[in-house]
Every structure is written in C-alpha cells, then in structure tokens.
Design a protein around this motif. Structure first.
Motif, PDB file in Angstrom:
ATOM      1  N   THR A  28       1.300   1.723   8.141  1.00  0.00           N
ATOM      2  CA  THR A  28       1.343   0.763   7.582  1.00  0.00           C
ATOM      3  C   THR A  28       0.597  -0.521   7.846  1.00  0.00           C
ATOM      4  N   GLN A  29       0.391  -0.514   9.057  1.00  0.00           N
ATOM      5  CA  GLN A  29      -0.632  -1.626   9.768  1.00  0.00           C
ATOM      6  C   GLN A  29      -1.913  -1.620   9.432  1.00  0.00           C
ATOM      7  N   VAL A  60      11.482  -4.043   6.666  1.00  0.00           N
ATOM      8  CA  VAL A  60      10.561  -5.103   7.278  1.00  0.00           C
ATOM      9  C   VAL A  60       8.946  -4.813   6.807  1.00  0.00           C
ATOM     10  N   LYS A  61       8.535  -3.557   7.152  1.00  0.00           N
ATOM     11  CA  LYS A  61       7.184  -2.936   6.844  1.00  0.00           C
ATOM     12  C   LYS A  61       6.761  -3.223   5.133  1.00  0.00           C
ATOM     13  N   GLU A  62       7.976  -2.862   4.282  1.00  0.00           N
ATOM     14  CA  GLU A  62       7.711  -3.123   2.940  1.00  0.00           C
ATOM     15  C   GLU A  62       7.291  -4.547   2.867  1.00  0.00           C
ATOM     16  N   ALA A  63       8.063  -5.599   3.421  1.00  0.00           N
ATOM     17  CA  ALA A  63       7.992  -7.034   3.086  1.00  0.00           C
ATOM     18  C   ALA A  63       6.533  -7.407   3.558  1.00  0.00           C
ATOM     19  N   LEU A  65       3.786  -5.418   3.657  1.00  0.00           N
ATOM     20  CA  LEU A  65       2.702  -4.997   2.721  1.00  0.00           C
ATOM     21  C   LEU A  65       2.874  -6.159   1.346  1.00  0.00           C
ATOM     22  N   THR A  66       4.101  -6.138   1.148  1.00  0.00           N
ATOM     23  CA  THR A  66       4.131  -7.144  -0.105  1.00  0.00           C
ATOM     24  C   THR A  66       3.691  -8.444   0.037  1.00  0.00           C
ATOM     25  N   LYS A  67       3.586  -8.867   1.176  1.00  0.00           N
ATOM     26  CA  LYS A  67       3.139 -10.347   1.594  1.00  0.00           C
ATOM     27  C   LYS A  67       1.677 -10.134   1.539  1.00  0.00           C
ATOM     28  N   ALA A  68       1.203  -9.004   2.114  1.00  0.00           N
ATOM     29  CA  ALA A  68      -0.252  -8.784   2.017  1.00  0.00           C
ATOM     30  C   ALA A  68      -0.961  -8.607   0.943  1.00  0.00           C
ATOM     31  N   GLY A  69      -0.053  -8.486  -0.223  1.00  0.00           N
ATOM     32  CA  GLY A  69      -0.754  -8.241  -1.700  1.00  0.00           C
ATOM     33  C   GLY A  69      -0.513  -6.700  -2.298  1.00  0.00           C
ATOM     34  N   ALA A  70       0.411  -5.785  -1.355  1.00  0.00           N
ATOM     35  CA  ALA A  70       0.544  -4.578  -2.016  1.00  0.00           C
ATOM     36  C   ALA A  70       1.232  -4.558  -3.369  1.00  0.00           C
ATOM     37  N   SER A  71       0.853  -3.712  -4.277  1.00  0.00           N
ATOM     38  CA  SER A  71       1.452  -3.746  -5.724  1.00  0.00           C
ATOM     39  C   SER A  71       2.720  -2.769  -5.781  1.00  0.00           C
ATOM     40  N   ALA A  72       3.670  -3.123  -6.624  1.00  0.00           N
ATOM     41  CA  ALA A  72       4.776  -2.078  -6.646  1.00  0.00           C
ATOM     42  C   ALA A  72       4.645  -0.774  -6.556  1.00  0.00           C
TER      43      ALA A  72
END
Length: 93
Positions: A28-29, A60-63, A65-72
C-alpha cells in the motif's frame, strides 16, 4: 589487458542477472508513493498485474490511497483481491 577481459565479462553477466531479477510485490505504501509521484491509474494497474499486491487494505490504508488520488476502481480491485499475491509467492519473496 588479459585481466580486464574477465572483469568486463563478469560485469556484463552481473548486469544481466540484475536485470532479470524478480521484483517484490507492491505494498500500500508503494502504491501511495506512485500516486503521489503522478503515476497514472493505468500505469499502476499495469505494475500491479506484473508485481501483484502483497498487503491488506484496511480502512486507514484505503483512506491514505484515496487521499493520494487512487480511483474507486483501483480501491475496489485491491479490496476484492484482483492483484493479490498468492501465499506461495509471498513465501518465495
């Protein structure tokens, strides 16, 4: 001159071996870092298809990635295990 040739041959062989070495699965990182560096979603998906995903995706990791710009779509693929690495590959890595 004779001593240089074996050294050159050894350097070439080592570079070939390093080039063919298997890369470790993504975490994830690492995906978050790729997103922050500007990798496109298709580039990340392509990298995941070759290296796979060796992490768990909690809230937490999902948030992150979402903050970093990951798409749904990327989040969904990671959640449903599309790119998950097999237990045999984890043991080998």
């Amino acid at each position: 001159m004779r001593l240089k040739v074996p050294g050159i041959v050894a350097a070439v062989l080592l570079s070939i071996l390093v080039g063919h070495a298997a890369q470790l699965p993504l975490t994830t990182q690492e995906i978050g870092l790729m997103l922050r560096m500007g990798y496109s979603p298709s580039a990340i998906t392509q990298e995941l298809s070759t290296r796979h995903f060796a992490d768990t995706l909690d809230t937490v990791k999902e948030a992150q990635l979402t903050k970093a710009g990951a798409s749904a779509e990327l989040i969904a693929a990671l959640k449903n295990g599309t790119y998950s690495v097999s237990p045999e590959e984890i043991a080998r890595a």
